[in-house]
Design a protein around this motif. Structure first.
Motif, mmCIF file in Angstrom:
data_model
loop_
_atom_site.group_PDB
_atom_site.id
_atom_site.type_symbol
_atom_site.label_atom_id
_atom_site.label_comp_id
_atom_site.label_asym_id
_atom_site.label_seq_id
_atom_site.Cartn_x
_atom_site.Cartn_y
_atom_site.Cartn_z
ATOM 1 N N ARG A 65 0.847 -1.181 0.000
ATOM 2 C CA ARG A 65 0.000 0.000 0.000
ATOM 3 C C ARG A 65 0.887 1.237 0.000
ATOM 4 N NH1 ARG A 65 -5.398 -1.217 1.356
ATOM 5 N NH2 ARG A 65 -5.668 1.025 1.456
ATOM 6 N N PRO A 66 0.435 2.337 -0.608
ATOM 7 C CA PRO A 66 1.228 3.568 -0.583
ATOM 8 C C PRO A 66 1.391 4.090 0.848
ATOM 9 C CG PRO A 66 -0.644 3.767 -2.091
ATOM 10 C CD PRO A 66 -0.779 2.479 -1.378
ATOM 11 N N SER A 67 2.475 4.794 1.085
ATOM 12 C CA SER A 67 2.708 5.399 2.395
ATOM 13 C C SER A 67 1.722 6.549 2.599
ATOM 14 C CB SER A 67 4.137 5.930 2.474
ATOM 15 O OG SER A 67 4.298 6.999 1.556
ATOM 16 N N LEU A 68 1.654 7.062 3.805
ATOM 17 C CA LEU A 68 0.777 8.192 4.101
ATOM 18 C C LEU A 68 1.146 9.381 3.227
ATOM 19 C CD1 LEU A 68 -1.429 9.561 5.748
ATOM 20 C CD2 LEU A 68 0.312 10.118 7.462
ATOM 21 N N TYR A 69 2.448 9.642 3.107
ATOM 22 C CA TYR A 69 2.905 10.738 2.256
ATOM 23 C C TYR A 69 2.465 10.522 0.805
ATOM 24 C CZ TYR A 69 5.968 13.813 -0.358
ATOM 25 O OH TYR A 69 6.447 14.756 -1.224
ATOM 26 N N GLY A 70 2.591 9.296 0.314
ATOM 27 C CA GLY A 70 2.170 8.980 -1.049
ATOM 28 C C GLY A 70 0.685 9.186 -1.252
ATOM 29 N N MET A 71 -0.125 8.769 -0.276
ATOM 30 C CA MET A 71 -1.581 8.961 -0.370
ATOM 31 C C MET A 71 -1.930 10.444 -0.364
ATOM 32 S SD MET A 71 -3.152 6.157 -0.807
ATOM 33 C CE MET A 71 -4.827 6.477 -0.327
ATOM 34 N N LEU A 72 -1.304 11.218 0.528
ATOM 35 C CA LEU A 72 -1.579 12.655 0.575
ATOM 36 C C LEU A 72 -1.155 13.337 -0.722
ATOM 37 C CD1 LEU A 72 -0.551 13.437 4.249
ATOM 38 C CD2 LEU A 72 -2.864 13.270 3.309
ATOM 39 N N PHE A 73 -0.059 12.899 -1.306
ATOM 40 C CA PHE A 73 0.395 13.456 -2.576
ATOM 41 C C PHE A 73 -0.610 13.157 -3.685
ATOM 42 C CE2 PHE A 73 2.885 13.172 -6.520
ATOM 43 C CZ PHE A 73 3.349 14.481 -6.575
#
Length: 99
Positions: A86-94
């Motif tokens: 799964r994408p990281s939190l930073y990746g999801m926010l981006f």
């Protein structure tokens, strides 16, 4: 721009080595010894996941030429591998920011 960086024999001879396994460290190392890395961050060779008995799976490289990895795949500079984390939190926010 993706272009092949294959030292040594021409692609016609290397295509006889395919499909090649890419799911164990030994397979990866032998593949990387024969085939050079692809240029670019998102370039790789096409792979396919083969589902085996008892829920096991195997990854096989199907292409000699380097190219753009399809959506849902990432590159290790040699092959396009399916995204399994799964994408990281930073990746999801981006991604939300881009939408």
């Amino acid at each position: 721009m993706c272009s092949p960086l294959l030292p040594g024999p021409p692609a016609e001879n290397l295509s006889q080595l395919l499909p090649a396994c890419y799911d164990s460290p030994e397979c990866k190392q032998s593949f990387q010894d024969v085939f050079g890395p692809c240029p670019g961050k998102f370039c790789g060779r096409v792979t396919a996941e083969q589902h085996l008995e008892f829920g096991a799976s195997s990854i096989a490289v199907l292409s000699v030429e380097c190219g753009r990895c399809p959506r849902g795949y990432w590159s290790d500079h040699y092959a396009c591998l399916p995204c399994s984390e799964r994408p990281s939190l930073y990746g999801m926010l981006f991604l939300i920011y881009l939408a």
